[in-house]
Write a protein that holds these residues in place. Structure first.
Motif, PDB file in Angstrom:
ATOM      1  N   HIS A 159       0.848  -1.197   0.000  1.00  0.00           N
ATOM      2  CA  HIS A 159       0.000   0.000   0.000  1.00  0.00           C
ATOM      3  C   HIS A 159       0.877   1.239   0.000  1.00  0.00           C
ATOM      4  O   HIS A 159       2.084   1.152   0.225  1.00  0.00           O
ATOM      5  N   ASP A 161       0.658   5.266   1.855  1.00  0.00           N
ATOM      6  CA  ASP A 161      -0.068   5.919   2.932  1.00  0.00           C
ATOM      7  C   ASP A 161      -0.726   7.210   2.488  1.00  0.00           C
ATOM      8  O   ASP A 161      -0.449   7.731   1.418  1.00  0.00           O
ATOM      9  N   HIS A 212       4.753  -0.118  -0.023  1.00  0.00           N
ATOM     10  CA  HIS A 212       5.458  -0.884   1.012  1.00  0.00           C
ATOM     11  C   HIS A 212       4.516  -1.900   1.651  1.00  0.00           C
ATOM     12  O   HIS A 212       3.298  -1.728   1.617  1.00  0.00           O
TER      13      HIS A 212
HETATM   14 FE   LIG Z   1       2.192   2.327   5.469  1.00  0.00          FE
END
Ligand SMILES: [Fe+2]
Length: 233
Positions: A159, A161, A212
């Motif tokens: 994903h 952020d 990540h």
């Molecule tokens: Fe993250």
């Protein structure tokens, strides 16, 4: 199809956009990268998928407004961070143990927020000076979370952020037991960088631009981390 240096063309385009437009472009590229890594492509053409992922991953870290502070692979620092004193790490370690009982399940791991020591250390001038030197002005977002992966099968899928963690200072406080789970970063297409942070070591990276994941824990593995969020101005 020859792609040349499409990522640099996307960076040039981003430089002409205003902030909300640039954020939208970032979001689209990061969703594309996450979808491709997770196998949600609409084509079976493997080569095209690889090329698209490569371009999305390479362009994301280049989208910062100030090219002077561009971080080409999105990774600012790996290892013991100069801005943490031993006392800071001890205080975070102690508080994170206390806050385990406050942690709530979020997808496939546990998160505790609003811990006062973590929030205060996230605002320290030492961190601020380090980040400003590396990436330009960075604004603390008042996000300081303890993360726990302490039963088998916990982890987090690939994903990127949200804005409040554009710049993430992620610090390992404990990794004990089987030690099979690793952090994987995908700054350049499909080949990940695998990280096994030792307690006291930090990863500082552009978490809204570099895909990540944390691979699943096994057996008696016990991982505690603290994550500070900053926004790049
Ligand atoms: Fe993250």
């Amino acid at each position: 199809m020859p792609t040349g240096e499409l990522e640099y063309k996307l960076a040039e385009l981003a430089a002409k956009l205003d902030k909300p437009e640039r954020e939208n472009l970032k979001l689209l590229l990061s969703m594309a990268a996450g979808g491709l890594i997770s196998g949600h492509a609409s084509t079976d053409d493997r080569e095209a998928q690889k090329q698209a992922l490569d371009i999305a991953q390479k362009s994301l870290p280049l989208l910062q407004r100030n090219p002077k502070h561009a971080v080409p692979d999105g990774i600012v620092h790996i290892g013991r961070a100069p801005f943490f004193a031993d006392d800071d790490l001890e205080a975070l370690d102690k508080e994170s143990r206390l806050y385990r009982s406050h942690a709530k399940r979020f997808h496939n791991h546990y998160v505790a927020s609003d811990a006062p020591v973590a929030k205060e250390i996230a605002l320290s001038s030492a961190i601020n000076e380090f980040l400003t030197d590396k990436v330009g002005p960075a604004l603390p977002t008042n996000k300081a979370n303890y993360l726990y992966y302490d039963s088998p099968g916990l982890g987090i899928d690939p994903h990127v952020d949200k804005d409040v963690f554009s710049l993430n200072v992620l610090t390992m406080l404990e990794h004990s037991g089987a030690r099979k789970s690793v952090l994987k970063l995908y700054p350049n297409g499909t080949t990940p960088i695998t990280l096994e942070l030792q307690p006291g070591e930090s990863l500082v990276f552009l978490a809204d631009r570099v895909t990540h994941e944390r691979t699943p824990t096994t057996g008696d593995e016990n991982i505690r981390l603290v994550s500070f969020g900053y926004a790049i101005l």
